[in-house]
Design a protein around this motif. Structure first.
Motif, PDB file in Angstrom:
ATOM      1  N   GLY A  49      56.234  30.946  48.917  1.00  0.00           N
ATOM      2  CA  GLY A  49      54.927  31.240  48.328  1.00  0.00           C
ATOM      3  C   GLY A  49      54.826  30.729  46.900  1.00  0.00           C
ATOM      4  N   LEU A  50      53.725  30.018  46.594  1.00  0.00           N
ATOM      5  CA  LEU A  50      53.556  29.456  45.256  1.00  0.00           C
ATOM      6  C   LEU A  50      52.476  30.166  44.450  1.00  0.00           C
ATOM      7  N   GLU A  51      51.463  30.689  45.143  1.00  0.00           N
ATOM      8  CA  GLU A  51      50.338  31.313  44.434  1.00  0.00           C
ATOM      9  C   GLU A  51      49.880  32.537  45.234  1.00  0.00           C
ATOM     10  N   GLY A  52      49.097  33.385  44.583  1.00  0.00           N
ATOM     11  CA  GLY A  52      48.426  34.500  45.262  1.00  0.00           C
ATOM     12  C   GLY A  52      49.392  35.448  45.980  1.00  0.00           C
ATOM     13  N   ALA A  53      48.890  36.073  47.059  1.00  0.00           N
ATOM     14  CA  ALA A  53      49.709  37.039  47.805  1.00  0.00           C
ATOM     15  C   ALA A  53      50.957  36.378  48.387  1.00  0.00           C
ATOM     16  N   GLU A  54      50.850  35.106  48.758  1.00  0.00           N
ATOM     17  CA  GLU A  54      52.020  34.392  49.283  1.00  0.00           C
ATOM     18  C   GLU A  54      53.153  34.404  48.261  1.00  0.00           C
ATOM     19  N   PHE A  55      52.778  34.329  46.978  1.00  0.00           N
ATOM     20  CA  PHE A  55      53.767  34.331  45.905  1.00  0.00           C
ATOM     21  C   PHE A  55      54.208  35.759  45.559  1.00  0.00           C
ATOM     22  N   VAL A  84      44.408  19.188  46.083  1.00  0.00           N
ATOM     23  CA  VAL A  84      43.333  19.378  45.104  1.00  0.00           C
ATOM     24  C   VAL A  84      43.945  19.613  43.724  1.00  0.00           C
ATOM     25  N   PRO A  85      43.179  19.385  42.633  1.00  0.00           N
ATOM     26  CA  PRO A  85      43.724  19.638  41.295  1.00  0.00           C
ATOM     27  C   PRO A  85      44.118  21.108  41.126  1.00  0.00           C
ATOM     28  N   ALA A  86      45.220  21.322  40.419  1.00  0.00           N
ATOM     29  CA  ALA A  86      45.763  22.679  40.271  1.00  0.00           C
ATOM     30  C   ALA A  86      44.782  23.626  39.585  1.00  0.00           C
ATOM     31  N   SER A  87      43.828  23.079  38.798  1.00  0.00           N
ATOM     32  CA  SER A  87      42.879  23.955  38.100  1.00  0.00           C
ATOM     33  C   SER A  87      42.037  24.760  39.098  1.00  0.00           C
ATOM     34  N   LYS A  88      41.864  24.224  40.314  1.00  0.00           N
ATOM     35  CA  LYS A  88      41.062  24.947  41.308  1.00  0.00           C
ATOM     36  C   LYS A  88      41.804  26.163  41.868  1.00  0.00           C
ATOM     37  N   TRP A  89      43.125  26.195  41.717  1.00  0.00           N
ATOM     38  CA  TRP A  89      43.891  27.338  42.249  1.00  0.00           C
ATOM     39  C   TRP A  89      43.731  28.576  41.393  1.00  0.00           C
ATOM     40  N   ARG A  90      43.230  28.414  40.171  1.00  0.00           N
ATOM     41  CA  ARG A  90      43.256  29.497  39.196  1.00  0.00           C
ATOM     42  C   ARG A  90      42.372  30.668  39.611  1.00  0.00           C
ATOM     43  N   ASN A  91      42.985  31.846  39.678  1.00  0.00           N
ATOM     44  CA  ASN A  91      42.240  33.065  40.006  1.00  0.00           C
ATOM     45  C   ASN A  91      41.632  33.605  38.717  1.00  0.00           C
ATOM     46  N   ARG A  92      40.462  33.062  38.367  1.00  0.00           N
ATOM     47  CA  ARG A  92      39.867  33.341  37.064  1.00  0.00           C
ATOM     48  C   ARG A  92      39.462  34.801  36.898  1.00  0.00           C
ATOM     49  N   ALA A  93      39.223  35.483  37.993  1.00  0.00           N
ATOM     50  CA  ALA A  93      38.809  36.888  37.902  1.00  0.00           C
ATOM     51  C   ALA A  93      39.906  37.764  37.313  1.00  0.00           C
ATOM     52  N   VAL A  94      41.155  37.323  37.379  1.00  0.00           N
ATOM     53  CA  VAL A  94      42.244  38.114  36.795  1.00  0.00           C
ATOM     54  C   VAL A  94      43.044  37.336  35.751  1.00  0.00           C
ATOM     55  N   ALA A  95      42.943  36.003  35.766  1.00  0.00           N
ATOM     56  CA  ALA A  95      43.792  35.202  34.868  1.00  0.00           C
ATOM     57  C   ALA A  95      43.072  34.745  33.600  1.00  0.00           C
ATOM     58  N   ASP A  96      41.732  34.808  33.580  1.00  0.00           N
ATOM     59  CA  ASP A  96      40.985  34.313  32.419  1.00  0.00           C
ATOM     60  C   ASP A  96      40.413  35.467  31.603  1.00  0.00           C
ATOM     61  N   PHE A 132      47.787  41.029  42.048  1.00  0.00           N
ATOM     62  CA  PHE A 132      47.420  39.613  42.138  1.00  0.00           C
ATOM     63  C   PHE A 132      48.467  38.691  41.526  1.00  0.00           C
ATOM     64  N   GLY A 133      49.254  39.196  40.575  1.00  0.00           N
ATOM     65  CA  GLY A 133      50.171  38.320  39.848  1.00  0.00           C
ATOM     66  C   GLY A 133      49.388  37.503  38.829  1.00  0.00           C
TER      67      GLY A 133
END
Ligand SMILES: [Zn+2]
Length: 598
Positions: free
Chosen positions: A182-188, A284-296, A395-396
């Protein structure tokens, strides 16, 4: 003379004999030492040279939504490899593979040539494609068909991660890499729960270090990963994503997010724009992976007035007390306080009490509540509402709200914080503020993982949640709720009104701080709307944050309609009965309102 020579020979013979004897003794000693003391080590070396241990991959657990709809699954696949060391004739092997499973022999040959040892000829394909490789290359001799093993080519059982709901809940689910990590999200975040434990396969090697197929032996069975059930409701997630896609299409924002919380803290939906499909996340560009609701982090602006007013009410300020006389602008030591004025308040909001401050979003009034409370108390409430700590919702990669220590606030900063500037928080933290008001003044920790289920059917709760805590009195929460209802019915929140429903909510249109730390970016705003419904018995808390919309920057114009769309559909989906008499004039002057409201 003779005897002298004999004496010399004798001496030499004796010397040699002693030498040999010593040498022999040393060798014997070494042998005894090896036999007695290092036998184990040598046996291990021999075994290491003769045997090969190979992992049997454990099947990864699945991820489901709260109703059991699959969001992430591992499907069985086959991968076909070639071991270059075992191949005598590259061209021949490549031709045999191509005629057995199809494809271009040149491509296969290139792949083998580019690798020093193992080359993957095809990866993660239908497991049935492995059967012809296992059977072998078809040869016809004297009219008879026989199959011969293709040198150095074999099939490995593999798994592939798939996301059956496509892009839905992409930022919550995340994705895995090529090897299933897992690299991102719940998988991570849930990697240790999902991955299980690989088994071990042991096989003997021949003199050329090739595996002898008949000697394969499983010495440890793999243990499957456990399944994760999220609090997400896929239907609500779709509703939130659709509404967000619509606002993105109309206002072309830099980013946007929508969060839907249940009254018990369950995250029912969390949608981000821009988004991606986890089935091909790495393209896709990594910027699209960003979970902005919790990371920004963002400056919440007027939606934070709810905290200031709740604090004021809880500290005993009467809702009828006049907090300030707003003329649209006020000078303070260190700067000025501006109010955003719209018809019919061109000359200021006048004398404002707390209901009016919420209804018309008066900055000067909110600043005066903050100054009445003082920095220590106000900061204490920001902390109690959860704005200065991570929510730990599961969320991590979560950001934590930023606010300077209260003893370093100049007066102007205290005033600014009162109406939501000079403090940075995440959209999820702001959603939790409104959830606290909806819960009658009790903060409930949000969570995204509902439960974990093992392959044996055992269920366990995954997260240690902090117990709910009271932030403000029930009376303060209910007074604030009434003010938020009036804000939607006749104030700046009109665009969030829904026929037959009581809605509590607040708009926000905040400036974006300059990254160099000096002032604010000109023309850059965050439009937001936070609220809950039904106001009297809240079922859903909804937060909408739109970053840098084009064409309008008002929360009322940009974000309130997104709130309305999500709330209307979600309440209908949950069959929540109507709780307000329908008003005939609800959307009559909507276009006029849009131009006017903050
Ligand atoms: Zn004002």
């Amino acid at each position: 003379m003779g005897s002298g020579k004999r004496g010399f020979i004798n001496k030499r013979t004796i010397g040699l004999s002693v030498g040999f004897a010593l040498l022999f003794a040393a060798i014997a000693g070494k042998l005894v030492f090896i036999q007695l003391c290092r036998a184990d080590q040598f046996a291990k070396w021999a075994e290491f040279i003769r045997l090969r241990r190979m992992p049997i991959p454990a099947s990864r657990g699945s991820i489901y939504d709260r109703t059991g709809r699959p969001l992430a699954l591992s499907i069985e696949t086959a991968s076909i490899y070639a071991n270059r060391r075992e191949i005598k004739d590259l061209a021949l092997t490549a031709r045999q593979v191509a005629s057995t499973i199809g494809g271009d022999p040149k491509t296969y040959r290139q792949k083998i040539e580019q690798s020093k040892t193992i080359a993957w000829l095809v990866k993660n394909v239908d497991p049935r494609l492995g059967d012809p490789i296992n059977r072998g290359y078809r040869v016809v001799e004297h009219g008879k068909v026989r199959f011969v093993r293709i040198d150095g080519v074999g099939v490995q059982r593999d798994t592939k991660r798939v996301y059956p709901a496509g892009a839905a809940a992409a930022h919550i689910l995340g994705f895995t890499n090529f090897y299933g990590t897992g690299l991102e999200g719940a998988e991570f975040v849930m990697q240790d729960v999902l991955r299980g434990r690989d088994g071990v396969l042991l096989a003997e090697l021949d003199a050329r270090r090739r595996i002898i197929a008949e000697t394969k032996k499983i010495i440890r069975e793999p243990r499957s990963g456990r399944d994760v059930y999220l609090t997400i409701d896929l239907t609500i997630q779709h509703i939130a994503e659709q509404a967000l896609a619509r606002v993105a299409h109309t206002y072309h924002p830099q980013s946007a997010c929508a969060i839907v919380l249940g009254a018990n803290g369950d995250v029912l939906a969390l949608a981000n724009y821009p988004t991606f499909d986890p089935n091909n996340a790495l393209e896709v560009p990594a910027s699209k992976w960003r979970n902005r609701a919790v990371a920004d982090l963002y400056e919440p602006g007027s939606t934070l007035k709810a905290v200031t007013v709740a604090a004021g009410l809880n500290e005993g300020i009467s809702p009828n007390a006049i907090m300030a006389r707003c003329t649209g602008h006020e000078r303070l030591k260190g700067g000025g306080l501006p109010c955003s004025l719209h018809h019919p308040f061109e000359a200021g909001h006048g004398c404002v009490n707390m209901p009016k401050i919420i209804r018309h979003s008066c900055n000067i009034g909110a600043a005066h509540i903050a100054m009445r409370l003082g920095p220590e108390k106000l900061r204490g409430y920001e902390k109690a509402f959860g704005l200065l700590d991570r929510t730990e919702a599961g969320f991590g990669c979560e950001a934590v709200g930023r606010l300077a220590p209260a003893d370093r606030w100049p007066l102007i900063q205290l005033a600014d914080i009162g109406f939501g500037q000079g403090i940075a928080v995440t959209p999820l933290q702001m959603a939790c503020v409104y959830a606290t008001v909806a819960n009658g003044g009790v903060y409930v920790q949000p969570k995204v993982v509902r439960e974990i289920r093992g392959s044996d059917g055992g269920v366990c709760r995954p997260l240690r949640l902090t117990p709910p805590r009271r932030v403000v009195s029930k009376q303060a929460a209910s007074l604030l709720t009434r003010m938020l209802v009036r804000c939607v019915e006749e104030g700046t929140g009109k665009n969030a009104r829904i026929k037959g429903r009581t809605i509590a909510g607040k708009t926000g249109s905040a400036q974006i701080p300059n990254p160099n730390g000096r002032g604010y970016l000109s023309g850059a705003f965050v439009a937001s709307f936070m609220g809950f419904a039904p106001a009297n018995k809240p079922r859903l808390v909804i937060a909408v944050v739109v970053n840098r919309p084009q064409g309008s920057h008002y929360g009322a114009t940009v974000a309130a309609p997104v709130f309305r769309e999500i709330a209307e559909k979600a309440l209908w989906y949950y069959k929540v009965p109507s709780d307000a008499p329908a008003k005939p004039d609800i959307r009559r002057n909507q276009d006029a309102d849009r131009k006017r409201l903050v």
